[in-house]
Design a protein around this motif. Structure first.
Motif, PDB file in Angstrom:
ATOM      1  N   ARG A  97       1.173  -1.199   0.192  1.00  0.00           N
ATOM      2  CA  ARG A  97      -0.163   0.051  -0.473  1.00  0.00           C
ATOM      3  C   ARG A  97       1.176   1.131  -0.096  1.00  0.00           C
ATOM      4  NH1 ARG A  97      -3.398  -1.656   3.888  1.00  0.00           N
ATOM      5  NH2 ARG A  97      -4.805  -3.017   2.512  1.00  0.00           N
ATOM      6  N   CYS A  98       0.673   2.077  -0.807  1.00  0.00           N
ATOM      7  CA  CYS A  98       1.055   3.177  -0.849  1.00  0.00           C
ATOM      8  C   CYS A  98       0.333   5.141  -0.858  1.00  0.00           C
ATOM      9  CB  CYS A  98       1.778   3.550  -2.657  1.00  0.00           C
ATOM     10  SG  CYS A  98       3.366   1.705  -2.682  1.00  0.00           S
ATOM     11  N   THR A  99       0.577   6.100  -0.085  1.00  0.00           N
ATOM     12  CA  THR A  99       0.246   6.847  -0.160  1.00  0.00           C
ATOM     13  C   THR A  99       0.844   8.208  -0.693  1.00  0.00           C
ATOM     14  OG1 THR A  99      -0.923   6.370   1.950  1.00  0.00           O
ATOM     15  CG2 THR A  99      -0.840   8.573   1.556  1.00  0.00           C
ATOM     16  N   LEU A 100       0.126   8.883  -1.949  1.00  0.00           N
ATOM     17  CA  LEU A 100       0.431   9.467  -2.548  1.00  0.00           C
ATOM     18  C   LEU A 100       1.295  11.114  -1.810  1.00  0.00           C
ATOM     19  CD1 LEU A 100      -0.128   7.570  -5.202  1.00  0.00           C
ATOM     20  CD2 LEU A 100      -0.491   9.032  -6.176  1.00  0.00           C
ATOM     21  N   ARG A 101       2.031  12.043  -2.465  1.00  0.00           N
ATOM     22  CA  ARG A 101       1.974  13.371  -2.408  1.00  0.00           C
ATOM     23  C   ARG A 101       0.893  13.161  -2.631  1.00  0.00           C
ATOM     24  NH1 ARG A 101       7.137  14.838  -1.441  1.00  0.00           N
ATOM     25  NH2 ARG A 101       7.032  16.639  -1.701  1.00  0.00           N
ATOM     26  N   ASP A 102       0.578  14.849  -2.176  1.00  0.00           N
ATOM     27  CA  ASP A 102      -1.025  16.204  -2.015  1.00  0.00           C
ATOM     28  C   ASP A 102      -0.647  16.807  -3.521  1.00  0.00           C
ATOM     29  OD1 ASP A 102      -2.730  14.485  -1.411  1.00  0.00           O
ATOM     30  OD2 ASP A 102      -1.485  16.159   1.206  1.00  0.00           O
ATOM     31  N   ASP A 103       1.099  16.978  -3.715  1.00  0.00           N
ATOM     32  CA  ASP A 103       1.789  18.349  -4.546  1.00  0.00           C
ATOM     33  C   ASP A 103       1.883  17.833  -5.833  1.00  0.00           C
ATOM     34  OD1 ASP A 103       3.354  16.964  -3.021  1.00  0.00           O
ATOM     35  OD2 ASP A 103       4.551  19.061  -2.729  1.00  0.00           O
ATOM     36  N   VAL A 104       1.879  16.958  -6.447  1.00  0.00           N
ATOM     37  CA  VAL A 104       2.485  16.648  -7.432  1.00  0.00           C
ATOM     38  C   VAL A 104       1.791  16.349  -8.829  1.00  0.00           C
ATOM     39  CG1 VAL A 104       3.222  14.369  -8.880  1.00  0.00           C
ATOM     40  CG2 VAL A 104       4.010  13.957  -6.600  1.00  0.00           C
ATOM     41  N   ALA A 105       2.124  17.103  -9.610  1.00  0.00           N
ATOM     42  CA  ALA A 105       0.702  18.195 -10.838  1.00  0.00           C
ATOM     43  C   ALA A 105       1.617  17.303 -12.164  1.00  0.00           C
ATOM     44  CB  ALA A 105       1.083  18.754 -10.461  1.00  0.00           C
ATOM     45  N   PHE A 106       0.140  17.085 -13.060  1.00  0.00           N
ATOM     46  CA  PHE A 106       1.325  16.619 -14.497  1.00  0.00           C
ATOM     47  C   PHE A 106       1.407  18.273 -14.843  1.00  0.00           C
ATOM     48  CE2 PHE A 106      -1.320  13.264 -13.458  1.00  0.00           C
ATOM     49  CZ  PHE A 106       0.153  11.734 -13.536  1.00  0.00           C
ATOM     50  N   PRO A 107       1.599  17.885 -16.398  1.00  0.00           N
ATOM     51  CA  PRO A 107       2.233  19.573 -17.177  1.00  0.00           C
ATOM     52  C   PRO A 107       1.045  20.548 -17.288  1.00  0.00           C
ATOM     53  CG  PRO A 107       3.582  17.196 -18.201  1.00  0.00           C
ATOM     54  CD  PRO A 107       2.556  16.592 -17.459  1.00  0.00           C
ATOM     55  N   SER A 108      -0.310  19.651 -17.901  1.00  0.00           N
ATOM     56  CA  SER A 108      -1.824  20.462 -17.397  1.00  0.00           C
ATOM     57  C   SER A 108      -1.917  21.039 -16.258  1.00  0.00           C
ATOM     58  CB  SER A 108      -2.404  19.339 -18.247  1.00  0.00           C
ATOM     59  OG  SER A 108      -2.725  18.313 -16.404  1.00  0.00           O
ATOM     60  N   GLY A 109      -1.678  20.926 -15.343  1.00  0.00           N
ATOM     61  CA  GLY A 109      -1.261  21.200 -13.809  1.00  0.00           C
ATOM     62  C   GLY A 109      -2.431  20.006 -13.110  1.00  0.00           C
ATOM     63  N   ARG A 110      -2.914  19.207 -14.052  1.00  0.00           N
ATOM     64  CA  ARG A 110      -4.343  18.391 -13.288  1.00  0.00           C
ATOM     65  C   ARG A 110      -3.635  17.412 -12.136  1.00  0.00           C
ATOM     66  NH1 ARG A 110      -6.072  12.999 -12.550  1.00  0.00           N
ATOM     67  NH2 ARG A 110      -4.448  12.785 -14.296  1.00  0.00           N
ATOM     68  N   ARG A 111      -3.849  17.893 -10.981  1.00  0.00           N
ATOM     69  CA  ARG A 111      -3.163  16.732  -9.250  1.00  0.00           C
ATOM     70  C   ARG A 111      -3.236  15.326  -9.721  1.00  0.00           C
ATOM     71  NH1 ARG A 111      -4.953  16.306  -2.897  1.00  0.00           N
ATOM     72  NH2 ARG A 111      -6.433  15.345  -4.564  1.00  0.00           N
ATOM     73  N   MET A 112      -2.011  14.644  -9.523  1.00  0.00           N
ATOM     74  CA  MET A 112      -1.891  13.222  -9.566  1.00  0.00           C
ATOM     75  C   MET A 112      -2.834  12.403  -8.244  1.00  0.00           C
ATOM     76  SD  MET A 112       1.316  10.763  -9.057  1.00  0.00           S
ATOM     77  CE  MET A 112       2.147  11.245 -10.539  1.00  0.00           C
ATOM     78  N   THR A 113      -3.571  11.248  -8.881  1.00  0.00           N
ATOM     79  CA  THR A 113      -4.043  10.359  -7.737  1.00  0.00           C
ATOM     80  C   THR A 113      -4.107   9.130  -7.995  1.00  0.00           C
ATOM     81  OG1 THR A 113      -5.778  10.460  -9.262  1.00  0.00           O
ATOM     82  CG2 THR A 113      -6.370  12.395  -8.002  1.00  0.00           C
ATOM     83  N   GLY A 114      -4.750   8.669  -7.304  1.00  0.00           N
ATOM     84  CA  GLY A 114      -4.278   7.221  -7.270  1.00  0.00           C
ATOM     85  C   GLY A 114      -4.531   6.707  -8.340  1.00  0.00           C
ATOM     86  N   GLU A 115      -6.008   7.505  -9.232  1.00  0.00           N
ATOM     87  CA  GLU A 115      -6.114   6.689 -10.614  1.00  0.00           C
ATOM     88  C   GLU A 115      -5.328   6.369 -11.086  1.00  0.00           C
ATOM     89  OE1 GLU A 115      -8.654   5.102 -12.445  1.00  0.00           O
ATOM     90  OE2 GLU A 115      -9.150   5.582 -10.367  1.00  0.00           O
ATOM     91  N   ASP A 116      -4.652   7.742 -11.111  1.00  0.00           N
ATOM     92  CA  ASP A 116      -3.583   7.621 -12.170  1.00  0.00           C
ATOM     93  C   ASP A 116      -2.651   6.442 -12.101  1.00  0.00           C
ATOM     94  OD1 ASP A 116      -4.194  10.399 -13.753  1.00  0.00           O
ATOM     95  OD2 ASP A 116      -3.733  10.526 -12.382  1.00  0.00           O
ATOM     96  N   VAL A 117      -1.669   5.946 -10.586  1.00  0.00           N
ATOM     97  CA  VAL A 117      -1.354   5.174 -10.347  1.00  0.00           C
ATOM     98  C   VAL A 117      -1.493   4.594 -11.003  1.00  0.00           C
ATOM     99  CG1 VAL A 117       0.329   3.926  -8.354  1.00  0.00           C
ATOM    100  CG2 VAL A 117      -0.101   6.206  -8.586  1.00  0.00           C
ATOM    101  N   LYS A 118      -2.804   3.871 -10.633  1.00  0.00           N
ATOM    102  CA  LYS A 118      -4.053   1.930 -11.078  1.00  0.00           C
ATOM    103  C   LYS A 118      -3.907   1.713 -13.037  1.00  0.00           C
ATOM    104  CE  LYS A 118      -8.555   0.713 -10.613  1.00  0.00           C
ATOM    105  NZ  LYS A 118      -8.757  -1.067 -10.717  1.00  0.00           N
TER     106      LYS A 118
END
Length: 518
Positions: A97-118
């Motif tokens: 199990r991993c918990t993501l950082r809250d401040d990671v963003a893609f070039p578009s500005g959209r925040r990375m979420t667990g859905e991106d990892v999955k």
């Protein structure tokens, strides 16, 4: 866990002039935005992490994408990058199990979420590219995501799964920008790594700029970098002499490497023991003339590694007699034990026992422009044909064509370099000789698979030595591949560039951000 850190033999920093003070080794502030150009012969197969499993592509992925975890220079344990924390849940090594950082963003500005990892992990397995990294995630059963929490459910206990998460196979992509069931085409990459890709021309250059949005393990974003790609070692050497780039990473001609002098004030040389190996892979399918294990054993009985290293590589590599290189936990000399010296009489007896017609004819493919691959093929052909037992047809192919041909089983034998994905002997196990391995040679052994699973079930990696040695004994008996050599790693840079020693250190991370102007 016992450290499996690659042994650094020597780091030679040649300083121009006399009496250079320590402050001169620090980056000059006025050069912060000045581009550093790196020359290499390592081709890029794909800009999509689901479509490549090779050194050239993963060198880019290390810089353009983030994984949940990464490795610090020389590190033996993965540390958080896009994740705040990761850990196994329970005692069975089957839930991670991993918990993501809250401040990671893609070039578009959209925040990375667990859905991106999955999405990213499932996509690698779903696409299952012939030359992709899906085989590295063989123990991954399913992935759940809830907000910033991601849970990996493994099909079998795997203490090495955190290592695999930290590789290019764990690169996290923007699920809104990448197709779910196909590789992304084009010249863009939407990652959250220390660099962004500004321009890309295949087989020519990649222009990278520090990513101002980056948040993770890297503290210094580094300088702008251009990766210049050259078709072969001779072209790389000519460009170096013409001062067309600042750092030569891979692969200068062996003759040039052998002549490098630490006393030359115009350059810096980093030489280190490497976890990179090269194997002669043999097609074991029923349609191959090398299908019979006794024929493959005969091939192994004729190869003279010492001559190969001396004649072709001028001493810039070291003869390797085991699947796992020296300096890594579990290393053995199983091929020396089984085939201590070239023995034509033994090879003939094995072929006679197999009942094959002599000479045995087979095709040998290699990637053009990859170091001394052509010269290596010529030397191996000479060794195998010397006694009239084999007739070898050698042919070179462009890199991506070469990968496609061996993955489809169109070659009987081929030579492939293997760069450690992470600092653990497991990277030389399942990916090379496990069922469904990335060598695509049709090899499958229940005993080897069992031993691989056995090693993956122990969090104390120092206790896996016996199992890894038994794996190597099986490989020496079955001969699905033949270890040839272990590389010495060289990085050459101009006198005003430092940090070359961090580009490759056996952790699988290619740290362009560590290059600095001095």
């Amino acid at each position: 866990m016992r450290s499996v850190r690659v042994r650094v033999l020597a780091v030679l920093l040649v300083l121009a002039g006399v009496g250079v003070a320590g402050w001169q080794l620090l980056p000059k502030k006025e050069n912060t935005d000045r581009t550093i150009t790196v020359g290499t012969t390592d081709a890029v197969t794909s800009l999509d992490p689901a479509g490549a499993y090779d050194a050239g592509s993963w060198a880019l992925f290390s810089n353009l994408f983030q994984s949940l975890l990464t490795f610090e220079p020389g590190g033996a344990e993965p540390v958080p990058d896009a994740a705040k924390s990761c850990a196994f849940s329970g005692s069975g090594l089957r839930t991670y199990r991993c918990t993501l950082r809250d401040d990671v963003a893609f070039p578009s500005g959209r925040r990375m979420t667990g859905e991106d990892v999955k999405f990213s992990f499932e996509r690698v397995k779903r696409i299952n590219s012939e030359v992709g990294p899906a085989s590295l995630l063989s123990t991954l059963g399913s992935v759940d995501a809830s907000g910033q929490t991601v849970t990996f459910h493994l099909s079998s206990p795997d203490a090495t799964f955190p290592f695999k998460v930290a590789t290019g196979a764990g690169s996290i992509v923007d699920h809104t920008r990448y197709p779910k069931r196909a590789l992304r085409t084009g010249t863009e990459a939407d990652g959250t790594g220390p660099y962004t890709l500004k321009k890309y021309a295949k087989d020519q250059r990649a222009v990278l700029a520090p990513n101002s949005r980056y948040e993770g393990a890297v503290k210094d974003l580094g300088r702008p970098v251009v990766l210049s790609y050259y078709p072969d070692s001779q072209a790389l050497q000519a460009a170096w002499k013409a001062k067309k780039f600042d750092v030569a990473a891979r692969q200068l001609p062996p003759a040039m490497l052998a002549r490098l002098s630490p006393s030359d004030p115009k350059q810096r040389v980093t030489e280190a023991a490497s976890a990179e190996t090269r194997n002669l892979v043999l097609n074991v399918r029923a349609s191959s003339p090398l299908h019979d294990a006794r024929v493959r054993q005969a091939v192994a009985s004729l190869i003279d590694r010492e001559q190969l290293v001396d004649r072709t590589y001028k001493g810039t590599t070291e003869a390797l007699y085991g699947l796992i290189p020296a300096g890594i936990t579990g290393h053995s000399t199983s091929f020396f034990d089984a085939y201590p010296k070239p023995d034509a009489k033994k090879a003939r007896a094995l072929l006679t026992e197999a009942g094959v017609t002599l000479p045995v004819r087979f095709t040998y493919g290699f990637a053009e422009g990859r170091g001394a691959a052509g010269e290596e093929a010529t030397e191996l052909k000479r060794q195998l044909e010397a006694g009239g037992l084999f007739k070898v047809t050698t042919k070179g192919y462009e890199w991506t064509d070469f990968q496609k041909r061996y993955a489809e089983g169109a070659l009987d034998a081929w030579a492939v370099g293997w760069v450690a994905d992470y600092p653990d002997p497991d990277t030389f196990g399942a990916p090379l000789v496990g069922t469904g391995n990335s060598m695509k040679n049709g090899y499958s052994s229940k005993d080897v698979d069992r031993l691989i699973r056995e090693t993956q079930q122990d969090k104390d990696r120092s206790r896996t030595t016996d199992s890894f040695q038994r794996i190597q004994e099986s490989v020496a008996r079955d001969v699905p591949l033949i270890p040839l050599w272990q590389r010495k790693d060289y990085v050459l840079s101009s006198e005003d560039v430092g940090g070359g020693q961090y580009l490759s250190d056996g952790t699988g991370v290619f740290r362009l951000w560590r290059l600095v102007w001095i």
